[in-house]
Scaffold this active site. Structure first.
Site, PDB file in Angstrom:
ATOM      1  N   GLU A  60       0.810  -1.224   0.000  1.00 53.73           N
ATOM      2  CA  GLU A  60       0.000   0.000   0.000  1.00 53.73           C
ATOM      3  C   GLU A  60       0.839   1.266   0.000  1.00 53.73           C
ATOM      4  OE1 GLU A  60      -0.621  -2.663   1.802  1.00 53.73           O
ATOM      5  OE2 GLU A  60      -2.588  -3.329   1.120  1.00 53.73           O
ATOM      6  N   HIS A 129     -10.745  -5.532   8.730  1.00 59.37           N
ATOM      7  CA  HIS A 129     -11.605  -5.326   7.562  1.00 59.37           C
ATOM      8  C   HIS A 129     -12.845  -4.500   7.888  1.00 59.37           C
ATOM      9  CE1 HIS A 129      -9.095  -8.621   6.198  1.00 59.37           C
ATOM     10  NE2 HIS A 129      -9.576  -8.509   4.980  1.00 59.37           N
TER      11      HIS A 129
END
Lengths: 324, 399
Positions: A60, A129
């Protein structure tokens, strides 16, 4: 007018933006053939090619770091971070580079990039998540942060975010991705950085954004059955914060409850409450109340219904506010 | 000699006095090993290289004197900046002393359309790109965070977070690819990016991610690592188990070690790498083997972690002295040239000093400028509050 889900609204909005401006490129993990784990970019690589819809390595910091370079070259990258909990490796680039480049260059450089982040819980996922980390970024000068709550806003706000010359973090309420609504693709869109009164009322104001807007609308509907008339505001933009719309509402109702999935401690609700007590001190009939996630690490999914604000907790706060 | 072999000082801090210094064993100082590309020995002898000679064979005497001039002038600017810091005119300065050849050799290999992403020590590259040294001093004086227009000279702003710029460089290179400015054969169009970083940064995740992104995209980027042996107080052994240039192979692109104190070799190796990038052959990792002769910054005290004998060894590898020897022995420069250059250096230093001292402080209100491109109500609200607050004092004074 078309009926579409929030996911499809974003997908269609991305498509329009890419058709309009060849400098718009999408970058992220699994966004090509797969169309992203939530299928938000479904079909876009097929139509715009691998140079414009880029499947990135699984790193990322690399996604955001290279997007910065693309933006410096004149592109308008739209980055997808697969899940909220995966943004942290890129945190340094967002906070130290994306947010500061404009000031560092004394206005000579702009970074027109959008960082899309599916946000929040309620989907029964494993750890990392289901997070709501918008406050970190709203706290950072140099960034703009928005969050859509419905398909119409999804369709328009993503296009407006891409057209913005400042970097925008674009939060998407992942548990509402499949909620459908009518979208008028020809109507003039609302301004991107403005809050929206989505239900008018007189007894108390509910302020929410993203996934909690629906919860608050449901709460207002339930309250109406008991004769309570609640106003619901969708913030839409978390930075800048549209305090004028909020203050106008509180001056009318005298009561406010702020609702978000994120933990309340130093969350958006704290900022909204602080501003409201300064602006609306003489109009307040009750202290501003907050309903949010508890101040804990996000729990295992079997517990998330108890962790997340729901209709009952919102109404409980409304009752406490009305009791003053 | 083995790579990067620097014996640690065996003395404790309390014993670290002059006597201990004199009796300390002479450290084993790495010389770069046989793989290192060198075209000029520390004594100024030209070494032949079938692979690299043709990158320097067209250099005229003027070009060579130009390299020498760059090396001398940027060292002089650097010395002046260090002095200005000592006199309280700069908050801090990161000296490039010893690394001039690595920066000038690579900086002069760039074409106008290429783009450089520096750390905070690339004063020599900035010089080659035509960036006014006062821009650099402004940052260290604290009047701004850089503030120059990167697109004016294709020289990005200094990046202080270690290694972050390698990803920006890679993304920029991906943009060049999408613009079609790679592999056209047009030497005025094909472009490459060069990303500077140090041996310390080689441990950063960002740098390793940049290698991955550059490799899988075949991006036109040259990773230029100045291995100056020390990451503040930490020697190479704390960053790597293998010579840094060998890491490139694992990422799938070439790595080469060059004598970073040899401006000709650096120029040649960087040309080769940039050519490869521009023509569509992807990234190269260059490890310029050099030495940070001074402190990490003016706030640092290298006597606490390295012995002066090591510094002495590197003094004999000075990048300026070796080129001077070469120019003198090859009769490519005469005394008049050196005298004139000394004078030019002094004049430049005086200009830099004067420019630094006369640099205006920014106004308080200016900190509200340039946070965003488009207006942000909170910034504008606080700007008004700031102005009103200070105006209140002015009014107070009138009464």
């Amino acid at each position: 007018m078309s009926t579409m889900t929030i996911a499809k609204g974003i997908n269609n909005g991305l498509r329009v933006a890419m058709e309009k401006d060849s400098r718009v490129v999408l970058m992220g993990e699994d966004i090509g053939k797969l169309g992203g784990v939530f299928r938000v970019t479904d079909g876009l690589q097929k139509d715009f090619g691998e140079d414009r819809v880029i499947d990135t390595p699984l790193a990322e910091a690399g996604i955001v770091g290279t997007a910065i370079g693309m933006a410096l070259r004149g592109y308008r990258p739209v980055v997808e971070i697969q899940f909220d909990g995966f943004i942290y490796p890129a945190f340094d680039h967002i906070v130290s580079q994306v947010a500061k480049m404009r000031a560092r260059s004394l206005g000579k450089v702009k970074l027109p990039m959008v960082i899309r982040i599916p946000v929040g819980g309620g989907i029964g996922a494993v750890e990392h998540h289901s997070e709501s980390n918008e406050a970190y970024f709203a706290h950072t000068a140099g960034l703009k942060v928005v969050c859509c709550s419905n398909a119409e806003d999804a369709y328009w706000m993503i296009q407006q975010a891409i057209e913005t010359d400042d970097p925008v973090l674009f939060y998407e309420p992942k548990r509402r991705y499949w909620d459908k609504a009518e979208v008028d693709e020809t109507a003039a869109p609302r301004e991107l950085f403005k809050a929206q009164v989505c239900r008018e009322g007189t007894d108390a104001t509910l302020v929410a954004y993203g996934p909690m807007v629906k919860t608050c609308l449901q709460a207002a509907e339930a309250a109406a059955g008991e004769g309570k008339n609640l106003e619901v505001i969708d913030l839409r933009s978390l930075s800048p914060l549209d305090m004028d719309v909020i203050a106008a509402s509180v001056e009318k109702t005298g009561r406010m409850v702020v609702v978000h999935e994120a933990s309340t401690f130093l969350g958006l609700g704290a900022e909204v409450a602080a501003e409201v007590q300064q602006r609306c001190f003489y109009h307040l009939e009750a202290p501003v109340l907050r309903v949010g996630g508890y101040n804990l690490p996000y729990p295992p999914s079997k517990l998330e219904e108890e962790f997340l604000p729901d209709l009952d907790r919102v109404l409980d706060a409304v009752d406490r506010s009305l009791a003053y | 000699m083995s790579d990067n072999a620097v014996a640690s000082a065996s003395t404790s801090a309390s014993e670290h006095d002059a006597l201990a210094e004199l009796t300390a064993p002479v450290p084993e100082v790495g010389d770069g090993g046989p793989e290192m590309v060198q075209l000029l020995t520390p004594e100024g002898q030209r070494v032949e290289s079938t692979e690299y000679d043709h990158y320097v064979q067209d250099l005229t005497d003027d070009d060579l004197r130009g390299f020498y001039r760059d090396l001398v002038l940027i060292r002089r600017v650097d010395a002046e900046a260090t002095a200005l810091q000592r006199q309280g005119e700069l908050g801090i300065w990161a000296s490039l002393l010893g690394q001039e050849a690595a920066q000038v050799g690579s900086g002069r290999a760039l074409r106008p359309q290429d783009y450089a992403f520096p750390t905070y020590r690339e004063h020599g590259v900035a010089w080659c790109r035509g960036v006014n040294p006062l821009n650099l001093l402004g940052l260290f004086r604290g009047v701004n965070h850089g503030g120059w227009d990167p697109n004016e000279k294709n020289f990005h702003l200094y990046t202080i977070v270690i290694g972050a710029q390698t990803l920006h460089a890679t993304g920029y290179a991906m943009g060049i690819q999408r613009d079609g400015d790679v592999g056209t054969g047009d030497k005025d169009r094909d472009a490459a990016v060069i990303a500077y970083f140090g041996d310390g940064a080689s441990a950063q995740g960002d740098v390793n991610e940049a290698f991955v992104y550059a490799a899988v995209n075949n991006a036109p980027v040259v990773f230029f690592c100045q291995n100056n042996q020390w990451a503040i107080s930490e020697p190479n052994e704390r960053q790597t188990r293998i010579p840094l240039y060998q890491r490139a192979r694992g990422f799938g692109f070439p790595g080469v070690r060059v004598d970073g104190n040899d401006v000709l070799a650096v120029y040649a190796v960087t040309q080769q790498a940039l050519n490869a990038a521009r023509s569509g052959n992807g990234p190269t990792f260059i490890e310029a083997y050099t030495y940070r002769m001074g402190a990490h910054t003016t706030s640092d005290d290298p006597t606490k972690y390295r012995v002066s004998a090591e510094v002495e060894v590197w003094k004999h590898r000075d990048p300026i002295e070796r080129l001077k020897s070469y120019l003198v022995h090859q009769k490519k420069a005469d005394q008049d040239f050196f005298d004139a250059l000394d004078k030019e250096a002094d004049e430049l230093a005086a200009t830099v000093r004067e420019g630094c001292l006369s640099m205006p402080d920014p106004t308080g209100e200016s900190m509200f400028d340039h946070v965003y491109v488009e207006p942000h109500p909170l910034v504008e609200q606080e700007r008004r509050e700031f102005v009103d607050y200070h105006a209140g004092f002015a009014t107070e004074g009138e009464h």
